[in-house]
Write an enzyme that holds these catalytic residues in place. Structure first.
Site, mmCIF file in Angstrom:
data_model
loop_
_atom_site.group_PDB
_atom_site.id
_atom_site.type_symbol
_atom_site.label_atom_id
_atom_site.label_comp_id
_atom_site.label_asym_id
_atom_site.label_seq_id
_atom_site.Cartn_x
_atom_site.Cartn_y
_atom_site.Cartn_z
ATOM 1 C CG ASP A 10 -1.640 1.247 1.471
ATOM 2 O OD1 ASP A 10 -2.256 1.729 0.499
ATOM 3 O OD2 ASP A 10 -1.624 1.774 2.603
ATOM 4 C CG ASP A 12 -2.064 7.544 0.300
ATOM 5 O OD1 ASP A 12 -1.178 8.411 0.236
ATOM 6 O OD2 ASP A 12 -2.902 7.360 -0.598
HETATM 7 C C1 XBP Z 1 -5.647 6.023 0.432
HETATM 8 C C2 XBP Z 1 -6.758 6.873 0.066
HETATM 9 C C3 XBP Z 1 -6.501 7.994 -0.825
HETATM 10 C C4 XBP Z 1 -5.691 9.138 -0.254
HETATM 11 C C5 XBP Z 1 -5.788 10.330 -1.156
HETATM 12 O O1 XBP Z 1 -6.127 4.775 0.871
HETATM 13 O O2 XBP Z 1 -7.865 6.654 0.456
HETATM 14 O O3 XBP Z 1 -7.743 8.505 -1.208
HETATM 15 O O4 XBP Z 1 -6.178 9.501 1.024
HETATM 16 O O5 XBP Z 1 -5.467 10.003 -2.470
HETATM 17 P P1 XBP Z 1 -5.188 3.484 0.898
HETATM 18 P P2 XBP Z 1 -6.373 10.454 -3.710
HETATM 19 O O6 XBP Z 1 -3.938 3.843 1.634
HETATM 20 O O7 XBP Z 1 -5.994 2.473 1.640
HETATM 21 O O8 XBP Z 1 -4.920 3.070 -0.522
HETATM 22 O O9 XBP Z 1 -6.803 11.830 -3.450
HETATM 23 O O10 XBP Z 1 -5.450 10.329 -4.889
HETATM 24 O O11 XBP Z 1 -7.541 9.499 -3.773
HETATM 25 MG MG MG Z 2 -3.122 3.051 3.434
#
Ligand code: XBP
Ligand code: MG
Length: 259
Positions: A10, A12
């Site tokens: 993953d 983020d």
């Molecule tokens: C990450 C997200 C993303 C980020 C923002 O979730 O939910 O939406 O917060 O990115 P995970 P975008 O780590 O579970 O993949 O604005 O590009 O969506």
């Molecule tokens: Mg995440």
């Protein structure tokens, strides 16, 4: 060695603490750019993270708190424009070096690559954000180093739906239970285990209140020599405090499979 045959990271919250130091200020800068009276703080953002996807998150907030300005704005037009602006701010924050990778991530990815174990990405975030984070570490031809980069555009149904992991596992050409996912959140764990992929969790400030009973291990981070990781749920953790391939391989793959 039979497990893990591949690693899926993953982005983020797992690769770097991108939410509080990256996306959150970037959202607020975009809101100001567009003259909106929105200002998200950390406690609110922690709640809003239950909704994955930046556009989905803004639409959810819009439904709860219609903005005072601009009058009569159409979410179908404004949200995509806000999202583009947010991602531009996010990428400027990355370029400024404000989002260091979390402990052990670069080390483990490079160890796997050196051992010819495929490494991929399975994330709900925009591809441009992933590229901004990977290129400084792996260079302009970073894509060649990764077996798959499954991002928001890969799977319209975002986590906790398993779609992005199903696509990533398919691209790897392996059974889900032969792969290990590395995640930081409940939504991520549900997405990975929904695709049959055993999952190791490293929590952060936004996810340390969540519960991860299906995880292979729940740690504070992946650890570095001299900076050991610790279990934060359960007791499974590397004895030296460093998650490396030898320790992952020592785990019983069958008992590590997602339930
Ligand atoms: C990450 C997200 C993303 C980020 C923002 O979730 O939910 O939406 O917060 O990115 P995970 P975008 O780590 O579970 O993949 O604005 O590009 O969506
Ligand atoms: Mg995440």
């Amino acid at each position: 060695m039979n497990w893990p045959q591949a690693l899926l990271f993953d982005i983020d919250g797992t690769l770097a603490d991108t939410e509080g130091e990256g996306h959150l200020p970037a959202f607020n800068r975009a809101f100001r750019d567009f003259g909106l009276d929105w200002e998200w703080d950390r406690p609110l953002y922690r709640e809003l993270l239950a909704v994955t996807g930046g556009q989905e998150r803004m639409r959810h907030y819009w439904r709860m708190h219609p903005p005072a300005t601009p009058k009569g704005a159409d979410p179908d037009e404004l949200v995509p424009a806000l999202h583009r602006a947010k991602n531009e701010h996010f990428q400027r924050i990355v370029e400024a070096g404000a989002l260091p990778w979390r402990p052990g991530v670069e080390r483990l990815i490079k160890e796997a690559m050196a051992r010819r174990i495929p490494v991929g990405v399975a994330t709900t975030t925009s591809r441009s954000n992933v590229e901004a984070l990977l290129e400084p570490v792996f260079g302009p031809r970073f894509q060649e180093r990764f077996a798959v980069l499954a991002c928001a555009d890969t799977a319209p149904n975002k986590k906790p739906a398993p779609d992005v992991y199903l696509r990533a596992v398919e691209a790897l050409g392996r059974e889900g239970d032969r792969v290990l996912a590395l995640e930081d959140s409940r939504n991520g764990l549900e997405a990975a285990t929904g695709a049959g992929v055993p999952t190791l969790i490293t929590v952060n400030d936004f996810t340390d209140h969540q519960s991860f009973p299906e995880a292979v291990a729940v740690l504070d981070h992946l650890g570095e020599p001299g900076y050991p990781c610790r279990p934060v749920q359960g007791s499974v953790a590397p004895p030296e405090g460093v998650v490396d391939l030898a320790w992952l391989q020592s785990l019983d793959a069958d008992s590590s499979r997602a339930k």
